[in-house]
Design a protein around this motif. Sequence first.
Motif, short mmCIF file in Angstrom:
data_model
loop_
_atom_site.label_atom_id
_atom_site.label_comp_id
_atom_site.label_asym_id
_atom_site.label_seq_id
_atom_site.Cartn_x
_atom_site.Cartn_y
_atom_site.Cartn_z
N GLY A 83 0.40 -1.15 -0.34
CA GLY A 83 0.10 0.20 0.10
C GLY A 83 0.77 0.89 0.14
O GLY A 83 0.72 2.10 -0.99
N SER A 84 1.93 0.99 1.02
CA SER A 84 2.92 2.32 0.89
C SER A 84 3.37 2.72 -0.62
O SER A 84 3.68 3.69 -0.73
CB SER A 84 3.85 2.11 1.66
OG SER A 84 4.96 3.08 1.78
N GLY A 89 11.45 5.37 3.98
CA GLY A 89 11.01 4.54 4.38
C GLY A 89 11.36 3.62 5.73
O GLY A 89 9.80 3.54 6.26
N LEU A 90 11.89 3.61 6.30
CA LEU A 90 12.60 3.28 7.23
C LEU A 90 12.40 4.28 8.28
O LEU A 90 11.71 3.51 9.65
CB LEU A 90 13.46 3.05 7.34
CG LEU A 90 13.78 1.73 6.67
CD1 LEU A 90 15.86 2.09 6.24
CD2 LEU A 90 13.53 0.53 7.19
N ALA A 91 12.47 5.67 8.75
CA ALA A 91 12.07 6.52 9.41
C ALA A 91 10.67 7.20 9.46
O ALA A 91 9.60 6.84 8.97
CB ALA A 91 13.08 7.81 9.10
N PRO A 92 10.57 6.96 10.98
CA PRO A 92 8.59 7.41 10.89
C PRO A 92 8.54 9.03 11.36
O PRO A 92 9.77 9.79 11.61
CB PRO A 92 9.73 6.85 12.62
CG PRO A 92 10.77 7.24 13.59
CD PRO A 92 11.95 7.09 12.11
N ASN A 136 11.28 1.42 -1.89
CA ASN A 136 10.44 2.21 -1.09
C ASN A 136 9.57 1.09 -0.31
O ASN A 136 9.34 0.27 0.60
CB ASN A 136 9.64 3.12 -1.02
CG ASN A 136 8.04 3.20 -0.54
OD1 ASN A 136 8.33 3.73 0.82
ND2 ASN A 136 6.99 2.37 -0.32
N PHE A 137 9.27 -0.73 -1.15
CA PHE A 137 8.77 -1.44 -0.63
C PHE A 137 9.41 -1.91 0.30
O PHE A 137 9.19 -3.03 1.07
CB PHE A 137 8.36 -2.61 -1.68
CG PHE A 137 8.08 -4.01 -1.44
CD1 PHE A 137 6.75 -3.38 -1.08
CD2 PHE A 137 8.63 -4.64 -2.01
CE1 PHE A 137 6.11 -4.80 -0.98
CE2 PHE A 137 8.04 -5.94 -1.56
CZ PHE A 137 6.92 -6.09 -0.96
N ARG A 169 10.49 -1.98 8.15
CA ARG A 169 9.86 -1.13 8.64
C ARG A 169 9.08 -2.53 8.97
O ARG A 169 8.84 -2.10 11.22
CB ARG A 169 9.51 0.07 8.72
CG ARG A 169 8.68 1.12 9.90
CD ARG A 169 8.52 2.21 9.20
NE ARG A 169 7.49 3.06 9.72
CZ ARG A 169 6.82 3.90 9.32
NH1 ARG A 169 7.43 4.51 8.76
NH2 ARG A 169 6.27 5.20 10.03
N PHE A 170 8.19 -2.76 8.71
CA PHE A 170 6.73 -3.05 9.10
C PHE A 170 6.70 -4.67 10.45
O PHE A 170 6.50 -5.08 10.57
CB PHE A 170 5.67 -3.17 8.69
CG PHE A 170 4.76 -2.02 7.72
CD1 PHE A 170 4.25 -0.98 9.05
CD2 PHE A 170 5.29 -1.39 6.53
CE1 PHE A 170 3.49 -0.69 9.31
CE2 PHE A 170 5.01 -0.53 6.26
CZ PHE A 170 4.04 0.19 8.01
N THR A 171 8.44 -5.24 9.34
CA THR A 171 8.36 -6.28 10.00
C THR A 171 8.99 -5.77 11.58
O THR A 171 8.75 -6.77 12.26
CB THR A 171 10.07 -6.92 9.03
OG1 THR A 171 9.28 -7.33 7.97
CG2 THR A 171 9.96 -8.89 9.71
#
Length: 205
Positions: free
Chosen positions: A61-62, A109-112, A138-139, A145-147
């Motif tokens: 989605g991102s 993509g990694l940083a909050p 980005n994927f 990140r989500f892992t």
Amino acid sequence: MKFFAPVIHVLFHIGILGPFLMGILDSSFLVLPFGNDLLVVALVVRHPKEVPWYVLSAAAGSTVGAFLLASVSRKLGEKGISRNFGRRRFEKLRQRVGSRSGFAVALAGLAPPPFPFTIVIAAVAAVGYPQWKIMATNFFARGVRFTILSFLALRFGRDIVRIAKTGPFEITMAIFIIGCFVASGFSVAHWLRHPRKGPEAVEAA
């Protein structure tokens, strides 16, 4: 959390599509900091065996959202993007990125939040960085990140849920959501001010 019961019910009901749809919105033109992070945490806590699917859904989605953002940015070109974000801010970012566009996209993509994801994607797209590289990087970055976020949710998620059930947290989230809606409105209006292709736009690589 009675205030959020209808929203939570819908998001849980659509399951794996929730992070995908939220990812598109979060990575495109809206302002939804931590929106997909919180959703993934909640889903992982409830369905821990579905972690791989939630990670893939959120990352995909991102990536779709980033593709939409990059597509518009390439049409606007450097001049259009600098008008949207400010010439000084854009030039400062371009100098920092230089030939390291791939690294910048990965870091974004990694940083909050408050890392400026939107302006990084828009800037590298406007200066001609290939869209397929933006999407692939980005994927991968969002997947990592989500892992990590999912593993943290498995370890601490139930404590987070207990905090989320408190009154102060509910009030804080209500204010946060209203702020996101207002900020998103300004963001969309900001982008719509320059719908035409800028003279400095580059051809797609």
